[in-house]
Motif scaffolding. Structure first.
Motif, PDB file in Angstrom:
ATOM      1  N   THR A 144      11.652   6.763 -14.205  1.00 55.44           N
ATOM      2  CA  THR A 144      11.366   8.154 -13.844  1.00 55.44           C
ATOM      3  C   THR A 144      11.705   8.450 -12.399  1.00 55.44           C
ATOM      4  OG1 THR A 144       9.077   7.592 -13.253  1.00 55.44           O
ATOM      5  CG2 THR A 144       9.509   8.261 -15.528  1.00 55.44           C
ATOM      6  N   ASN A 145      12.370   7.539 -11.739  1.00 56.60           N
ATOM      7  CA  ASN A 145      12.708   7.731 -10.331  1.00 56.60           C
ATOM      8  C   ASN A 145      13.689   8.898 -10.199  1.00 56.60           C
ATOM      9  OD1 ASN A 145      13.454   7.552  -7.657  1.00 56.60           O
ATOM     10  ND2 ASN A 145      13.481   5.316  -7.654  1.00 56.60           N
ATOM     11  N   THR A 146      13.247   9.963  -9.578  1.00 55.07           N
ATOM     12  CA  THR A 146      14.098  11.156  -9.476  1.00 55.07           C
ATOM     13  C   THR A 146      15.285  10.941  -8.561  1.00 55.07           C
ATOM     14  OG1 THR A 146      12.703  12.011  -7.690  1.00 55.07           O
ATOM     15  CG2 THR A 146      12.173  12.703  -9.938  1.00 55.07           C
ATOM     16  N   ALA A 147      15.246   9.905  -7.728  1.00 49.61           N
ATOM     17  CA  ALA A 147      16.382   9.614  -6.844  1.00 49.61           C
ATOM     18  C   ALA A 147      17.382   8.683  -7.508  1.00 49.61           C
ATOM     19  CB  ALA A 147      15.886   8.987  -5.540  1.00 49.61           C
ATOM     20  N   ALA A 148      17.150   8.383  -8.784  1.00 53.16           N
ATOM     21  CA  ALA A 148      17.978   7.375  -9.452  1.00 53.16           C
ATOM     22  C   ALA A 148      19.414   7.847  -9.609  1.00 53.16           C
ATOM     23  CB  ALA A 148      17.389   7.048 -10.820  1.00 53.16           C
ATOM     24  N   VAL A 149      20.340   6.920  -9.329  1.00 53.78           N
ATOM     25  CA  VAL A 149      21.736   7.177  -9.622  1.00 53.78           C
ATOM     26  C   VAL A 149      22.099   6.528 -10.953  1.00 53.78           C
ATOM     27  CG1 VAL A 149      23.004   7.700  -7.534  1.00 53.78           C
ATOM     28  CG2 VAL A 149      22.041   5.449  -7.832  1.00 53.78           C
ATOM     29  N   PHE A 150      21.501   5.411 -11.247  1.00 54.51           N
ATOM     30  CA  PHE A 150      21.603   4.790 -12.545  1.00 54.51           C
ATOM     31  C   PHE A 150      20.189   4.742 -13.116  1.00 54.51           C
ATOM     32  CE2 PHE A 150      25.691   4.326 -11.433  1.00 54.51           C
ATOM     33  CZ  PHE A 150      26.423   3.274 -11.967  1.00 54.51           C
ATOM     34  N   ARG A 151      20.077   4.542 -14.406  1.00 56.51           N
ATOM     35  CA  ARG A 151      18.756   4.564 -15.024  1.00 56.51           C
ATOM     36  C   ARG A 151      18.055   3.245 -14.787  1.00 56.51           C
ATOM     37  NH1 ARG A 151      18.048   5.571 -20.614  1.00 56.51           N
ATOM     38  NH2 ARG A 151      15.964   6.228 -19.968  1.00 56.51           N
ATOM     39  N   SER A 152      17.318   3.191 -13.690  1.00 50.31           N
ATOM     40  CA  SER A 152      16.530   2.020 -13.348  1.00 50.31           C
ATOM     41  C   SER A 152      15.442   2.439 -12.381  1.00 50.31           C
ATOM     42  CB  SER A 152      17.405   0.943 -12.680  1.00 50.31           C
ATOM     43  OG  SER A 152      16.590  -0.064 -12.109  1.00 50.31           O
ATOM     44  N   PRO A 153      14.244   1.907 -12.541  1.00 52.18           N
ATOM     45  CA  PRO A 153      13.199   2.238 -11.547  1.00 52.18           C
ATOM     46  C   PRO A 153      13.514   1.658 -10.176  1.00 52.18           C
ATOM     47  CG  PRO A 153      12.432   0.534 -13.052  1.00 52.18           C
ATOM     48  CD  PRO A 153      13.740   1.031 -13.602  1.00 52.18           C
ATOM     49  N   PHE A 154      14.446   0.699 -10.131  1.00 49.26           N
ATOM     50  CA  PHE A 154      14.840   0.104  -8.855  1.00 49.26           C
ATOM     51  C   PHE A 154      16.075   0.791  -8.280  1.00 49.26           C
ATOM     52  CE2 PHE A 154      12.663  -3.364 -11.092  1.00 49.26           C
ATOM     53  CZ  PHE A 154      11.670  -3.643 -10.168  1.00 49.26           C
ATOM     54  N   MET A 173      14.302  -5.565 -19.067  1.00 46.48           N
ATOM     55  CA  MET A 173      14.725  -4.177 -19.186  1.00 46.48           C
ATOM     56  C   MET A 173      15.031  -3.803 -20.634  1.00 46.48           C
ATOM     57  SD  MET A 173      14.591  -3.202 -16.084  1.00 46.48           S
ATOM     58  CE  MET A 173      14.796  -3.643 -14.368  1.00 46.48           C
ATOM     59  N   LYS A 174      14.574  -2.629 -21.038  1.00 49.54           N
ATOM     60  CA  LYS A 174      14.929  -2.082 -22.329  1.00 49.54           C
ATOM     61  C   LYS A 174      16.423  -1.750 -22.336  1.00 49.54           C
ATOM     62  CE  LYS A 174      13.926   1.811 -25.392  1.00 49.54           C
ATOM     63  NZ  LYS A 174      13.117   3.043 -25.573  1.00 49.54           N
ATOM     64  N   PRO A 175      17.117  -1.944 -23.439  1.00 42.19           N
ATOM     65  CA  PRO A 175      18.536  -1.569 -23.479  1.00 42.19           C
ATOM     66  C   PRO A 175      18.743  -0.128 -23.042  1.00 42.19           C
ATOM     67  CG  PRO A 175      17.967  -2.836 -25.424  1.00 42.19           C
ATOM     68  CD  PRO A 175      16.675  -2.595 -24.698  1.00 42.19           C
ATOM     69  N   GLY A 176      19.774   0.062 -22.246  1.00 42.17           N
ATOM     70  CA  GLY A 176      20.064   1.382 -21.696  1.00 42.17           C
ATOM     71  C   GLY A 176      19.658   1.540 -20.260  1.00 42.17           C
ATOM     72  N   LEU A 177      18.857   0.594 -19.733  1.00 42.14           N
ATOM     73  CA  LEU A 177      18.440   0.641 -18.330  1.00 42.14           C
ATOM     74  C   LEU A 177      19.217  -0.395 -17.526  1.00 42.14           C
ATOM     75  CD1 LEU A 177      14.554   0.991 -18.540  1.00 42.14           C
ATOM     76  CD2 LEU A 177      16.285   2.782 -18.359  1.00 42.14           C
ATOM     77  N   SER A 178      19.515  -0.050 -16.277  1.00 45.71           N
ATOM     78  CA  SER A 178      20.147  -0.988 -15.348  1.00 45.71           C
ATOM     79  C   SER A 178      19.069  -1.813 -14.656  1.00 45.71           C
ATOM     80  CB  SER A 178      20.961  -0.219 -14.305  1.00 45.71           C
ATOM     81  OG  SER A 178      21.962   0.556 -14.912  1.00 45.71           O
ATOM     82  N   PHE A 179      19.498  -2.928 -14.068  1.00 48.50           N
ATOM     83  CA  PHE A 179      18.561  -3.725 -13.285  1.00 48.50           C
ATOM     84  C   PHE A 179      18.215  -3.004 -11.988  1.00 48.50           C
ATOM     85  CE2 PHE A 179      20.441  -7.746 -15.380  1.00 48.50           C
ATOM     86  CZ  PHE A 179      19.656  -7.531 -16.500  1.00 48.50           C
ATOM     87  N   PHE A 180      19.237  -2.684 -11.200  1.00 46.07           N
ATOM     88  CA  PHE A 180      19.002  -1.877 -10.006  1.00 46.07           C
ATOM     89  C   PHE A 180      20.319  -1.272  -9.552  1.00 46.07           C
ATOM     90  CE2 PHE A 180      19.787  -6.115  -8.197  1.00 46.07           C
ATOM     91  CZ  PHE A 180      20.687  -5.850  -7.177  1.00 46.07           C
ATOM     92  N   ALA A 181      20.224  -0.253  -8.699  1.00 45.52           N
ATOM     93  CA  ALA A 181      21.413   0.400  -8.160  1.00 45.52           C
ATOM     94  C   ALA A 181      21.117   0.875  -6.752  1.00 45.52           C
ATOM     95  CB  ALA A 181      21.824   1.580  -9.039  1.00 45.52           C
ATOM     96  N   LEU A 182      22.093   0.705  -5.857  1.00 48.01           N
ATOM     97  CA  LEU A 182      22.000   1.171  -4.477  1.00 48.01           C
ATOM     98  C   LEU A 182      23.197   2.076  -4.214  1.00 48.01           C
ATOM     99  CD1 LEU A 182      21.198  -2.227  -2.685  1.00 48.01           C
ATOM    100  CD2 LEU A 182      19.573  -0.557  -3.587  1.00 48.01           C
ATOM    101  N   ALA A 183      22.933   3.308  -3.826  1.00 47.64           N
ATOM    102  CA  ALA A 183      23.997   4.253  -3.534  1.00 47.64           C
ATOM    103  C   ALA A 183      23.767   4.861  -2.164  1.00 47.64           C
ATOM    104  CB  ALA A 183      24.045   5.358  -4.594  1.00 47.64           C
TER     105      ALA A 183
END
Length: 1099
Positions: A144-154, A173-183
């Motif tokens: 639910t992270n509104t700052a997410a660039v990919f679907r991941s809480p991280f 992680m449930k399928p469809g979620l990324s591990f983490f993303a940094l943008a």
């Protein structure tokens, strides 16, 4: 019991800078199977970047301030207080957030995704460390992270200064979620995490029957979806072979569940399998269905990833694209969970590290990657495609990969980039040039002007441009093991690695990737697995060899490498590469001198210029060859007690040499002839941990033979200690190498080794502002006294007392005085002695023997000048043995001071033994506003108003004309100072002064012969306005026609009991007749803030 002198206190801030980058859209790709098992179309992860703008570091204005010394040379003595308090000058405790406080459960069942999203959001906002709980498993089903660039809480965007510490926890992680993303992030650290999927990304299938392109399988678990069409995701299967030979990608059309753990699969072409074969099948709806599990794009600063394990990923594991950040991957493993009961295992379907268009180096160390069925590494960049040609050095280009998809985006060139231009079709090489001008066009293309060392010939539309600056130049891979395939292209050092290689490509390919291969060195590596190392040039689409471009492949070196079995180098073109079975001294200089930029290999010696400061070998990114040692991560030391000691001990930077013999030969020093320059002094310090008492001896050697012992230091069982050795290179005994020998000591663990010329190592300005604790001998050259490690103190009782001290001796080093006087000549750095610069000094000492004074013993700390004179900074009376703590505020005077000295006086009958511990210097930090206001309208009171007392409170209708722009809003100050001033009653507009100002608002009515009382409400930012001298550091001058007409007017001071820096300065004087202005003048450039000015005229 400790005694304490408190002479005054000083606090400093820390400053953080932020930087952002731009991130855009996502894309997909398609491709068809080739004989090599790759694709002719895109093999890119979905994540796409927009070339970040050049980041600029805007230098803050440097403010040089000077402060005059007091007329009296002696500070007032203060009485001693019992107790000891470590100095907090410059300390800043980073926020630490606990995930549990945000409702994160970690039971492996509860969906922790929303709570983790909230915790990460808070960490980003506060630039904090977010910690999870060791031993827990966190299930992540939503983000639910509104700052997410990919679907991941991280997922984080434009964040800086954040650390995520999993403490060894598992995140599923449930399928469809990324591990983490940094943008667009900067200075991020991720550590101590295990990432896994909640569902397997693959099925292990056993072939039951084959009917043309249709194969029936029994599988080891139920498929995630009952039916699936793989054509949209380019899904493929892999037939398992014993060992790691081959990785044929067999592309699929559909999969359908036909019964319990039974599926039917339709291939796009021949399945190449028979009944009984084991095959890795993508789990439908998971395997190949999503792009990268980890995305890093458009980032800056430094990114650190340490102690991370990735068990499986549905496609690409990491996409690292378009960054201007230096990255460090330490102990990052991509390994499956082999205890899950499955017959065979894999990690991911696509690349491990897909690194493209990165401008700064990426470093891997102590990493372990299991079977990937695509490239473990693809370190490259995207070619530019020339769409228009004005002449040979002016052309228009677009990103080639996106152009093939019908999109026009700039290749992201920058001025100064070095590029190669060639024909991708036949390999014709046009030449190399440097970008001198870039115009980004409205249609997404870039028009580029190049400057060439040689004239380019026949540049044409359709040719490609390979940028040498964006392939992560200068990257390193050390002390690691990998299984899979590899694509290496340029400016890379690989050392002490083992490759289970299916194939390694160092080649020009007829695809979208560059740059041209060159400057790659493999050092002490082992190649196994039967795959070839192809140094080649090939048009992948046609299979045609590009002989014309092959000669541009250069400087590929294999130094001391081992090739096992059928693994070999394959190159049927005339490419420039070298294979050297033995590592020679000439090889070292060959590798070092050809690199651009210079990246030092394991035994590549630092330059003489480097030794102007201390060179640290920490066994991580820069190492020296050794004998009798095994390199190991501290976190992997098996003995728990030893590991805990190393993790908390100073001088162990994450890696350690575990000695399996008693001798450590510093072979790399043989390459440093300047380190043995005649009559020069040098210092070597080494941090060690020993399991038994023993002795460490440093010897000078020549060509491996012992010449003389430099010194010996004791090592104590169960203690980390820093051993210091200082020597003079002289005559025939100066040698060309060194050897460190441990007698007894049991098992010895060696940490950092520092080598320098025997002079102080200058801390940075930022270090000084945050409070820098000096280590005796390696940072401060001693004129008198002996520097040693705490463990080497000869008196066992003294050693035990200091080792058990709770604070004050944290560096593990001391300065030992026996004659009552210590001269810290190594602090003769001009930056310490800029006139007017202020410092806070914190000094701890242990008096080890009784004081026998004749008339009492006084301790002095002096600032020494270039003449035999000196200035007393602090003094006080010592009364006995034990611990003592000194805190001193010190402002440099104008007497040519060059060093510091500590001594005891009043003729003691016998000088005591004194051991100095922590010596911390904190530089005062400027509070200059970040922006000033410019005013043209000021207030001019009448003479009558002055007789009634008139206050300039700096509001719009009471603004004093000073002749110098110094007005600013409190919001232009740092937050801490602004809040402090508000609490003290300062208005929102203040006046900043560090030089002088005039009272022009009262000049029209100034009457000589009248007495004026002028009161300034000020905040003294550095404690410089009050001294023990008569005139202070600030005066008022009477002026006539711009010339001083009488003596200086000093001030009296009233101090706010709530804050000793909040002062009221009162000037009282009678200007001579004819005075037409009053000038307030800082004698030496002190810095302070004025809240208001009040004027009272008395006849």
């Amino acid at each position: 019991m400790r005694k304490r002198y408190i002479l005054c206190a000083l606090c400093a801030l820390t400053i953080g800078l932020c930087m952002t980058a731009v991130l855009v859209a996502c894309r997909g790709g398609s491709g068809e199977e080739t004989s090599a098992g790759s694709t002719t179309g895109s093999d890119e992860p979905i994540g796409e970047f927009t070339e970040p703008e050049d980041s600029e570091t805007v230098a803050g204005e440097s403010v040089t301030e000077t402060v005059a010394p007091p007329d009296s040379e002696t500070e007032e003595p203060l009485t001693a207080e019992p107790g000891h308090a470590a100095s907090e000058a410059g300390a800043k405790t980073a926020d630490i957030l606990l995930a549990a406080d945000f409702g994160v459960v970690g039971d492996g069942v509860t969906d922790d995704g929303p709570a983790i999203s909230e915790a990460v959001r808070a960490a980003v906002e506060r630039q904090a460390t977010l910690r999870f709980e060791a031993g827990k498993t966190y299930y992540v089903g939503t983000a639910t992270n509104t700052a997410a660039v990919f679907r991941s809480p991280f997922s984080m965007k434009d964040a800086s200064g954040v650390t995520l510490d999993g403490r060894g926890a598992i995140f599923r992680m449930k399928p469809g979620l990324s591990f983490f993303a940094l943008a667009g992030c900067k200075d991020i650290r991720l550590e101590n995490c295990v990432f896994d999927m909640a569902e397997s990304v693959y099925l292990v299938g056993r072939v039951e029957s084959v009917d043309g392109k249709t194969v029936a399988f029994s599988v080891d678990r139920e498929p995630y979806l009952a039916s699936y069409d793989f054509t949209a995701v380019n899904g493929f299967a892999i037939r398992y072979n014993e060992g790691v030979q081959g990785r044929p990608h067999r592309f699929l059309r559909t999969m359908e569940r036909t019964g319990e753990r039974q599926v039917k699969v339709t291939y796009a072409s021949s399945p190449d399998c028979v009944r009984g074969d084991l095959v890795f099948l993508p789990n439908p709806g998971i395997g190949h269905a999503y792009s990268e599990a980890i995305y890093i794009g458009g980032c800056g600063g430094a990114l650190v990833f340490e102690n991370i394990t990735i068990r499986q990923a549905p496609s690409f594991i990491m996409a690292i694209k378009g960054n201007n950040a230096e990255m460090y991957f330490e102990n990052v493993d991509m390994l499956p969970d082999t205890e899950d009961g499955r017959e065979i295992h894999m990690v991911s379907w696509r690349d491990g590290y897909h690194c493209k268009d990165n401008r700064l180096p990426i470093h891997w160390n102590e990493c372990d990657v299991g079977v990937l069925y695509d490239d473990v590494f693809n370190i490259s960049n995207t070619l530019g495609y020339i769409t228009e040609v004005a002449d040979d050095n002016v052309f228009t280009a677009v990103n080639y990969e996106l152009w093939l998809q019908g999109r026009r985006i700039s290749p992201g060139y920058r001025i100064g980039d070095v590029v190669d231009v060639y024909d991708l079709g036949n390999g014709a090489f046009c030449g190399t040039g440097t970008v001198r001008r870039v115009v980004n066009n409205a249609d997404g293309s870039s028009t580029v002007t190049l400057e060439y060392g040689e004239t380019l010939n026949n540049v044409k539309t359709g040719f490609v441009v390979a940028n040498r600056a964006t392939g992560a130049p200068g990257s390193t891979i050390t002390n690691s093991r990998f299984t899979g395939t590899f694509r290496f292209l340029r400016d890379l050092r690989v050392e002490n690695c083992r490759f289970e290689t299916l194939a390694t490509w160092i080649m020009v390919e007829g695809s979208v990737e560059g740059p041209l291969p060159g400057n790659i060195d493999f050092i002490n590596c082992t190649f196994d697995g039967g795959g070839s190392i192809q140094i080649d040039a090939l048009n992948r689409g046609t299979g045609r060899k590009l002989r014309k471009i092959a000669k541009e492949i250069h400087d590929i070196g294999f130094w001391g490498c081992t090739f096992v079995g059928n693994t070999k180098i394959s190159s049927d073109l005339k490419c420039d590469y070298t294979v050297s079975e033995q590592w020679t001294e000439q090889d070292l200089f060959t590798v070092k001198n050809r690199r651009s930029p210079v990246i030092e290999a394991a035994v590549i010696a630092p330059t003489e210029k480097d030794f102007a400061h201390t060179v640290t070998y920490d066994w991580t990114w820069h190492t020296m060859p050794t004998t009798g040692a095994v390199r190991r991560l501290v976190s992997r030391v098996s003995d728990a007690d030893v590991r805990a000691a190393l993790e908390t001990g100073d001088g162990f930077s994450g890696r350690v040499l575990v000695m399996d013999s008693s001798t450590l030969t510093l072979d790399g020093l043989t390459l440093l002839p300047f380190l043995f320059e005649d009559r020069k002094m040098y210092t070597l310090c080494v941090t060690v941990y020993a399991t038994a008492d023993g002795t460490a001896t440093l010897e000078m050697t020549r060509d491996g033979a012992a010449l003389r012992a430099v010194g010996a230091q004791a090592v104590r069982a169960g203690k980390t200690a820093t051993l210091y050795f200082q020597w003079e290179a002289k005559g025939d005994e100066k040698g060309n190498g060194m050897r460190l020998t441990f007698a007894d000591g049991g098992q010895v663990y060696v940490g950092n080794i520092d080598i320098s010329k025997a002079s102080n190592r200058n801390p940075s300005r930022e270090q000084l502002e945050n409070g820098h604790t000096f280590r005796w001998s390696d940072e401060v050259t001693i004129g008198t006294g002996t520097a040693m490690s705490v463990s080497a103190i000869p008196d066992a009782a003294v050693r035990a007392a200091i080792e058990n001290a709770s604070s004050g001796f944290t560096t593990g080093t001391v300065l030992h005085l026996t004659d009552g006087f210590g001269d810290f000549t190594g602090l003769a750095d001009p930056r310490f002695y800029a006139e007017g610069q202020s410092y806070h000094l914190s000094l701890d000492a242990y008096i080890a023997s009784p004081l026998v004074p004749q008339n009492g013993t006084t301790v002095y700390l002096l600032a020494m000048d270039s003449t035999p004179g000196n200035r007393v900074l602090a003094q006080g009376l010592l009364t006995g043995e034990g611990f003592w703590h000194f805190e001193i505020d010190w402002t440099v005077g104008n007497t040519g001071e060059t060093s510091l000295k500590f001594f005891l006086s009043n003729q003691p009958a016998a000088y005591p033994d004194v051991y100095f511990g922590d010596f911390t210097v904190t530089a005062a930090k400027s509070v200059k506003p970040t922006r000033f206001e410019t005013h043209k309208e000021f207030t001019y009171p009448t003479a009558e108003e002055l007789f009634g007392m008139y206050t300039f409170d700096f509001t719009d209708d009471r603004l004093l004309e000073t002749g110098v722009d110094g007005y600013a809003q409190l919001s232009a100050l740092d937050d801490e100072t602004a809040e402090k001033l508000r609490a003290l009653g300062f208005g929102e507009r203040i006046y900043y002064c560090n030089k002088n100002f005039m009272m022009k608002s009262i000049s029209p009515v100034l009457q000589g012969g009248n007495r004026y009382v002028i009161t300034l409400d000020v905040y003294d930012t550095r404690g410089n306005l009050t001294t023990s001298g008569g005139r202070g550091a600030f005066v008022m001058l009477h002026m006539t026609g711009g010339v001083q007409n009488s003596a200086e007017v000093s001030y009296t001071v009233k101090r706010d009991p709530a804050d000793s820096r909040h002062l009221t300065l009162i000037f009282s004087s009678t200007p001579p007749v004819g005075t037409d202005d009053l000038l307030f003048y800082s004698l030496t450039g002190v810095e302070f803030i004025i809240g208001s000015v009040t004027v009272l005229c008395v006849k």
